[in-house]
Structures are given as structure tokens and as C-alpha cells.
Write a protein that holds these residues in place. Sequence first.
Motif, PDB file in Angstrom:
ATOM      1  N   ASN A  95      -1.618  -1.532  -3.812  1.00 52.49           N
ATOM      2  CA  ASN A  95      -1.138  -0.613  -2.785  1.00 52.49           C
ATOM      3  C   ASN A  95       0.210  -0.009  -3.150  1.00 52.49           C
ATOM      4  OD1 ASN A  95      -3.282  -0.744  -0.986  1.00 52.49           O
ATOM      5  ND2 ASN A  95      -2.397  -2.448   0.148  1.00 52.49           N
ATOM      6  N   TYR A  96       1.075  -0.836  -3.743  1.00 52.10           N
ATOM      7  CA  TYR A  96       2.428  -0.400  -4.086  1.00 52.10           C
ATOM      8  C   TYR A  96       2.565   0.017  -5.541  1.00 52.10           C
ATOM      9  CZ  TYR A  96       3.108  -2.951   0.245  1.00 52.10           C
ATOM     10  OH  TYR A  96       2.995  -3.416   1.522  1.00 52.10           O
ATOM     11  N   LYS A  97       1.592  -0.400  -6.372  1.00 46.98           N
ATOM     12  CA  LYS A  97       1.581  -0.085  -7.800  1.00 46.98           C
ATOM     13  C   LYS A  97       2.867  -0.496  -8.514  1.00 46.98           C
ATOM     14  CE  LYS A  97      -1.698   3.780  -7.600  1.00 46.98           C
ATOM     15  NZ  LYS A  97      -2.788   3.065  -7.143  1.00 46.98           N
ATOM     16  N   LYS A  98       3.357  -1.688  -8.157  1.00 45.65           N
ATOM     17  CA  LYS A  98       4.539  -2.211  -8.833  1.00 45.65           C
ATOM     18  C   LYS A  98       4.522  -3.730  -8.751  1.00 45.65           C
ATOM     19  CE  LYS A  98       7.763  -2.125  -4.986  1.00 45.65           C
ATOM     20  NZ  LYS A  98       9.089  -1.767  -4.559  1.00 45.65           N
ATOM     21  N   TRP A  99       5.304  -4.338  -9.629  1.00 42.32           N
ATOM     22  CA  TRP A  99       5.428  -5.787  -9.685  1.00 42.32           C
ATOM     23  C   TRP A  99       6.526  -6.242  -8.742  1.00 42.32           C
ATOM     24  CZ3 TRP A  99       2.047  -8.859 -12.164  1.00 42.32           C
ATOM     25  CH2 TRP A  99       1.196  -8.264 -13.083  1.00 42.32           C
ATOM     26  N   GLU A 100       6.269  -7.331  -8.068  1.00 43.18           N
ATOM     27  CA  GLU A 100       7.250  -7.894  -7.114  1.00 43.18           C
ATOM     28  C   GLU A 100       7.518  -9.332  -7.457  1.00 43.18           C
ATOM     29  OE1 GLU A 100       5.163  -7.362  -3.453  1.00 43.18           O
ATOM     30  OE2 GLU A 100       5.545  -5.228  -3.416  1.00 43.18           O
TER      31      GLU A 100
END
Length: 100
Positions: A95-100
Motif C-alpha cells: 500500500n505504501y510501497k516502502k520499507w518500514e
Amino acid sequence: MKTIIISILTIFTIIISVYFFLKHEENNSYEQKGNKMVMQIYEFKKNHNKLPNSISDFKADTEMGEGPYYEKLDDSTFIVFFNIGFDDKIIFNSNYKKWE
């Protein structure tokens, strides 16, 4: 006395800097491995018009232990994650297309 305090502070600063550098490099390594899997998932979705149900639906080279692991959350959302340590995870959410 003054030189001892400066020396201790310098050594402490170097140790902290090395720690954060190594932590950053470790996170980059996980993200590179995970990005390979993310690309394979998007390729599968492009070719089959749906997300894979499990990691066995696409060719992925995974290692036991830390991951990467794949989990389909719904028909359009997935996560790829690494288990690091006892209670720490690095997660890619589609959904965010990034690593957290």
C-alpha cells in the motif's frame, strides 16, 4: 585530565558512529534482498493478473530464519518482511510501497 576526557569522548563517538553505520548497512542489505522478492511478486501479478497466494507460487530464493517472508493480505495488498531478533521486523507494505 582534559586529554583523557577528550580521548574517552572521541572513542565513544567513534563506537556510536560505527554502530549506526553497521545498522544502516544491515538494513540496506535486507531491503536489497526484499526488493528482489517484491519485484518477483509484481512480475507475477503482471503475468497472472493476481497476487500469488504463497511464496510457492513464484520462484523465490529465501533463507530460513530471517526471511524474506511473503504474506498476501487481500486481493491487492501484500507484505514482504524480515524477522530480525526477538521482536523486530522490517516490513515492505504494498500500500505504501516502502520499507518500514
